[in-house]
Scaffold this active site. Structure first.
Site, mmCIF file in Angstrom:
data_model
loop_
_atom_site.group_PDB
_atom_site.id
_atom_site.type_symbol
_atom_site.label_atom_id
_atom_site.label_comp_id
_atom_site.label_asym_id
_atom_site.label_seq_id
_atom_site.Cartn_x
_atom_site.Cartn_y
_atom_site.Cartn_z
ATOM 1 N N GLY A 8 0.815 -1.220 0.000
ATOM 2 C CA GLY A 8 0.000 0.000 0.000
ATOM 3 C C GLY A 8 0.839 1.256 0.000
ATOM 4 N N ALA A 82 -1.728 -2.116 2.785
ATOM 5 C CA ALA A 82 -2.640 -2.286 1.645
ATOM 6 C C ALA A 82 -3.998 -2.775 2.130
ATOM 7 C CB ALA A 82 -2.061 -3.279 0.649
ATOM 8 N N SER A 85 -9.823 0.180 1.584
ATOM 9 C CA SER A 85 -9.864 0.944 2.837
ATOM 10 C C SER A 85 -11.106 1.817 2.993
ATOM 11 C CB SER A 85 -8.618 1.832 2.928
ATOM 12 O OG SER A 85 -8.715 2.879 1.986
ATOM 13 N N THR A 126 -7.766 -1.068 12.853
ATOM 14 C CA THR A 126 -8.541 0.170 12.751
ATOM 15 C C THR A 126 -9.581 0.335 13.858
ATOM 16 O OG1 THR A 126 -10.297 1.199 11.424
ATOM 17 C CG2 THR A 126 -9.943 -1.121 11.049
ATOM 18 N N GLU A 128 -12.429 1.262 13.301
ATOM 19 C CA GLU A 128 -13.692 0.783 12.724
ATOM 20 C C GLU A 128 -14.083 -0.572 13.347
ATOM 21 O OE1 GLU A 128 -15.650 2.549 10.693
ATOM 22 O OE2 GLU A 128 -17.041 1.008 10.017
HETATM 23 P P1 NAP Z 1 -5.416 4.247 1.135
HETATM 24 O O1 NAP Z 1 -4.923 5.632 0.909
HETATM 25 O O2 NAP Z 1 -6.760 3.858 0.601
HETATM 26 O O3 NAP Z 1 -4.319 3.230 0.544
HETATM 27 C C1 NAP Z 1 -4.608 1.866 0.358
HETATM 28 C C2 NAP Z 1 -3.448 1.221 -0.363
HETATM 29 O O4 NAP Z 1 -3.740 -0.173 -0.531
HETATM 30 C C3 NAP Z 1 -3.183 1.790 -1.778
HETATM 31 O O5 NAP Z 1 -1.798 1.842 -1.983
HETATM 32 C C4 NAP Z 1 -3.799 0.725 -2.680
HETATM 33 O O6 NAP Z 1 -3.218 0.675 -3.972
HETATM 34 C C5 NAP Z 1 -3.427 -0.534 -1.895
HETATM 35 N N1 NAP Z 1 -4.234 -1.695 -2.270
HETATM 36 C C6 NAP Z 1 -5.571 -1.810 -2.335
HETATM 37 N N2 NAP Z 1 -5.920 -3.051 -2.704
HETATM 38 C C7 NAP Z 1 -4.777 -3.741 -2.885
HETATM 39 C C8 NAP Z 1 -4.477 -5.076 -3.270
HETATM 40 N N3 NAP Z 1 -5.447 -5.939 -3.598
HETATM 41 N N4 NAP Z 1 -3.180 -5.461 -3.333
HETATM 42 C C9 NAP Z 1 -2.183 -4.592 -3.057
HETATM 43 N N5 NAP Z 1 -2.407 -3.295 -2.708
HETATM 44 C C10 NAP Z 1 -3.690 -2.893 -2.615
HETATM 45 O O7 NAP Z 1 -5.439 3.897 2.695
HETATM 46 P P2 NAP Z 1 -4.701 4.635 3.918
HETATM 47 O O8 NAP Z 1 -5.606 5.690 4.458
HETATM 48 O O9 NAP Z 1 -3.314 4.959 3.552
HETATM 49 O O10 NAP Z 1 -4.726 3.463 5.010
HETATM 50 C C11 NAP Z 1 -3.644 2.525 5.102
HETATM 51 C C12 NAP Z 1 -4.113 1.317 5.874
HETATM 52 O O11 NAP Z 1 -4.527 1.691 7.173
HETATM 53 C C13 NAP Z 1 -5.308 0.582 5.268
HETATM 54 O O12 NAP Z 1 -5.129 -0.791 5.524
HETATM 55 C C14 NAP Z 1 -6.499 1.102 6.035
HETATM 56 O O13 NAP Z 1 -7.537 0.157 6.031
HETATM 57 C C15 NAP Z 1 -5.867 1.276 7.404
HETATM 58 N N6 NAP Z 1 -6.423 2.320 8.263
HETATM 59 C C16 NAP Z 1 -6.559 3.586 7.803
HETATM 60 C C17 NAP Z 1 -7.013 4.581 8.652
HETATM 61 C C18 NAP Z 1 -7.160 6.009 8.199
HETATM 62 O O14 NAP Z 1 -7.878 6.767 8.872
HETATM 63 N N7 NAP Z 1 -6.479 6.424 7.142
HETATM 64 C C19 NAP Z 1 -7.362 4.268 9.993
HETATM 65 C C20 NAP Z 1 -7.177 2.953 10.422
HETATM 66 C C21 NAP Z 1 -6.695 1.984 9.565
HETATM 67 P P3 NAP Z 1 -3.755 1.567 -5.218
HETATM 68 O O15 NAP Z 1 -3.005 2.859 -5.141
HETATM 69 O O16 NAP Z 1 -3.399 0.732 -6.379
HETATM 70 O O17 NAP Z 1 -5.240 1.743 -5.015
HETATM 71 O O1 G4F Z 2 -14.355 9.586 6.015
HETATM 72 P P1 G4F Z 2 -15.108 8.316 6.142
HETATM 73 O O2 G4F Z 2 -15.484 7.624 4.897
HETATM 74 O O3 G4F Z 2 -14.246 7.406 7.118
HETATM 75 P P2 G4F Z 2 -14.595 6.122 8.012
HETATM 76 O O4 G4F Z 2 -15.801 5.423 7.556
HETATM 77 O O5 G4F Z 2 -14.584 6.557 9.434
HETATM 78 O O6 G4F Z 2 -13.344 5.177 7.719
HETATM 79 C C1 G4F Z 2 -12.005 5.671 7.762
HETATM 80 O O7 G4F Z 2 -11.514 5.554 9.070
HETATM 81 C C2 G4F Z 2 -11.398 4.196 9.550
HETATM 82 C C3 G4F Z 2 -10.862 4.293 10.984
HETATM 83 O O8 G4F Z 2 -11.928 4.436 11.883
HETATM 84 C C4 G4F Z 2 -10.443 3.452 8.632
HETATM 85 F F1 G4F Z 2 -10.279 2.176 9.073
HETATM 86 C C5 G4F Z 2 -10.997 3.430 7.226
HETATM 87 O O9 G4F Z 2 -10.059 2.777 6.356
HETATM 88 C C6 G4F Z 2 -11.170 4.877 6.760
HETATM 89 O O10 G4F Z 2 -9.902 5.473 6.644
HETATM 90 O O11 G4F Z 2 -16.469 8.564 6.961
HETATM 91 C C7 G4F Z 2 -16.446 9.189 8.228
HETATM 92 C C8 G4F Z 2 -17.878 9.512 8.653
HETATM 93 C C9 G4F Z 2 -18.864 8.336 8.566
HETATM 94 O O12 G4F Z 2 -19.636 8.335 9.734
HETATM 95 C C10 G4F Z 2 -19.743 8.672 7.385
HETATM 96 O O13 G4F Z 2 -21.072 8.178 7.460
HETATM 97 O O14 G4F Z 2 -18.386 10.513 7.780
HETATM 98 C C11 G4F Z 2 -19.732 10.193 7.469
HETATM 99 N N1 G4F Z 2 -20.087 10.858 6.207
HETATM 100 C C12 G4F Z 2 -21.088 11.765 6.064
HETATM 101 N N2 G4F Z 2 -21.172 12.144 4.770
HETATM 102 C C13 G4F Z 2 -19.522 10.646 5.016
HETATM 103 C C14 G4F Z 2 -20.209 11.454 4.099
HETATM 104 N N3 G4F Z 2 -18.491 9.865 4.635
HETATM 105 C C15 G4F Z 2 -18.112 9.884 3.337
HETATM 106 N N4 G4F Z 2 -17.062 9.137 2.949
HETATM 107 N N5 G4F Z 2 -18.789 10.646 2.396
HETATM 108 C C16 G4F Z 2 -19.841 11.455 2.740
HETATM 109 O O15 G4F Z 2 -20.415 12.128 1.894
#
Ligand code: NAP
Ligand code: G4F
Length: 337
Positions: A8, A82, A85, A126, A128
């Site tokens: 990722g 990866a 997400s 996460t 989540e």
């Molecule tokens: P992101 O920006 O959506 O990045 C996801 C990465 O995974 C991208 O590089 C994507 O590649 C790659 N990927 C998706 N499917 C794949 C596959 N089948 N094989 C190999 N690579 C693949 O996510 P992020 O926000 O950086 O989050 C990183 C990780 O932390 C994720 O696992 C997410 O679930 C977790 N997480 C995120 C948050 C948050 O708030 N950001 C919080 C908790 C946990 P492409 O560029 O090709 O799409």
């Molecule tokens: O920004 P979101 O899509 O993030 P969400 O669902 O919290 O997930 C993110 O955080 C997780 C960690 O808790 C990660 F594991 C996950 O990979 C990702 O990075 O939505 C946040 C909130 C939700 O409650 C959603 O219902 O925003 C609310 N929301 C309201 N309007 C919306 C919208 N979300 C999105 N994406 N788009 C809307 O228009």
């Protein structure tokens, strides 16, 4: 020189982590999946590190090539970032989400166990997973109750990481990270959707931002701070699980207000639920309206994390607060419009 492999690496966290590890003197390798528009290196380019990382074809659905790659690389540290997400998409792609976010984790752990058992492993767990929260605030000991196919798949990834640590002695840690954002955040996530929409409105656009549930609360931090926490987890003598969070929770509505204020707007909220709107008092322009298609089949209403363990054992602290984060993202989207 230590060698790290990041799955990722093209994502938000992958780009910040690659930059951090390069600054620490690591040889950084990353997995990228094939697509017609490959390689998607824009985030690595934005941070100026695209030329400094070694990229390999990689897909979490493909166990044999993963096995061969890890057998050759034998990295000191592997960060499994990866994933599919986006929570919203997990209801339309539940089986794909399970294959990548659950089975993908055991594929990689099993390949490591066989090819490179000394590699230190990080799993991107996460908040989540807490879903319908059983405790406030949430910590490493809070019971899990996921509310989306994404959350359910991540629970498997979390426990299989713990299981391989306990069964085979792998140095495998999970970071239970609460939401973290940045100017590199994917455009479908709510914070970035808001800051991109407001930037367009501030530049003269007239299309209001269309959002779903405005009452949900999230514990939002800055991605740059959180990748530092991931690295610190793998520097510990013993592998463990850690929450990373700010311990501040904010509604979608308040994040919208902070971002709009950073662009000089004065937000007036009116109505409730599906009739709620936001208008700029200064210009009378409609900034936001609710669009029911963005409501989710099941919602996570409240996330707020307790990162005391990370603070005490890793010396980790978030540095950017919610207003600074909203301002950073809004100004970046305004400047780059
Ligand atoms: P992101 O920006 O959506 O990045 C996801 C990465 O995974 C991208 O590089 C994507 O590649 C790659 N990927 C998706 N499917 C794949 C596959 N089948 N094989 C190999 N690579 C693949 O996510 P992020 O926000 O950086 O989050 C990183 C990780 O932390 C994720 O696992 C997410 O679930 C977790 N997480 C995120 C948050 C948050 O708030 N950001 C919080 C908790 C946990 P492409 O560029 O090709 O799409
Ligand atoms: O920004 P979101 O899509 O993030 P969400 O669902 O919290 O997930 C993110 O955080 C997780 C960690 O808790 C990660 F594991 C996950 O990979 C990702 O990075 O939505 C946040 C909130 C939700 O409650 C959603 O219902 O925003 C609310 N929301 C309201 N309007 C919306 C919208 N979300 C999105 N994406 N788009 C809307 O228009």
């Amino acid at each position: 020189m230590k060698k790290a492999f990041i799955t990722g690496i093209t994502g938000q966290d992958g780009a910040y982590l690659a930059k951090l590890l390069l600054e620490k003197g690591y040889e950084v390798h990353g997995g990228v999946r094939r697509s017609a528009s490959q390689p998607r290196l824009s985030r690595l380019e934005q941070l100026g590190v695209n030329a400094d990382v070694h990229l390999h074809d990689f897909d979490l659905s493909e166990p044999y090539s993963m096995f061969r790659l890890l057998d050759t690389l034998k990295p000191d540290e592997l960060y499994n970032l990866a994933a599919q997400s986006f929570v919203g998409a997990s209801w339309t792609t539940p089986i794909y989400t399970a294959d990548i976010d659950a089975m993908g984790v055991v594929r990689i752990l099993d390949a490591l166990r066989t090819t490179s058992p000394e590699t230190r492993f990080y799993q991107a767990s996460t908040s989540e997973m807490f879903g319908l929260v059983q405790e406030v605030p949430q910590s490493e000991t809070t019971s899990l109750y996921p509310r989306s196919p994404y959350g359910v798949a991540k629970v498997y990834g979390h426990f299989i990481t713990k299981n391989y640590r306990e069964s085979f002695g792998l140095h495998a840690s999970s970071g239970i990270l609460f939401n973290h954002e940045s100017p590199l955040r994917g455009k479908e996530f709510v914070t970035r959707k808001i800051t991109l929409g407001l930037a367009e409105l501030a530049h003269g656009g007239t299309t209001p931002v269309q959002l779903g549930n405005m009452d949900a609360k999230r514990d939002w931090g800055f991605a740059g701070d959180y990748v530092e926490g991931m690295w610190r987890m793998l520097q510990q003598e013993t592998a463990d699980d850690y929450v990373l969070a700010t311990h501040v929770t904010t509604t979608i509505r308040d994040f919208f207000t902070y971002a709009a204020e950073a662009l000089g707007m004065d937000v007036e909220w009116e109505g409730e639920g599906k009739s709620e709107t936001a208008t700029d008092r200064k210009t009378g322009k409609l900034l936001m309206q609710v669009a029911p298609e963005f409501y989710r089949p099941a919602e996570v209403d409240l996330l707020i994390g307790d990162a005391s363990k990370a603070r005490e054992k890793l010396g980790w602290e978030p540095k950017v607060d919610i207003r600074q984060l909203a301002e950073m993202m809004a100004k970046s989207d305004y400047d780059n419009f």
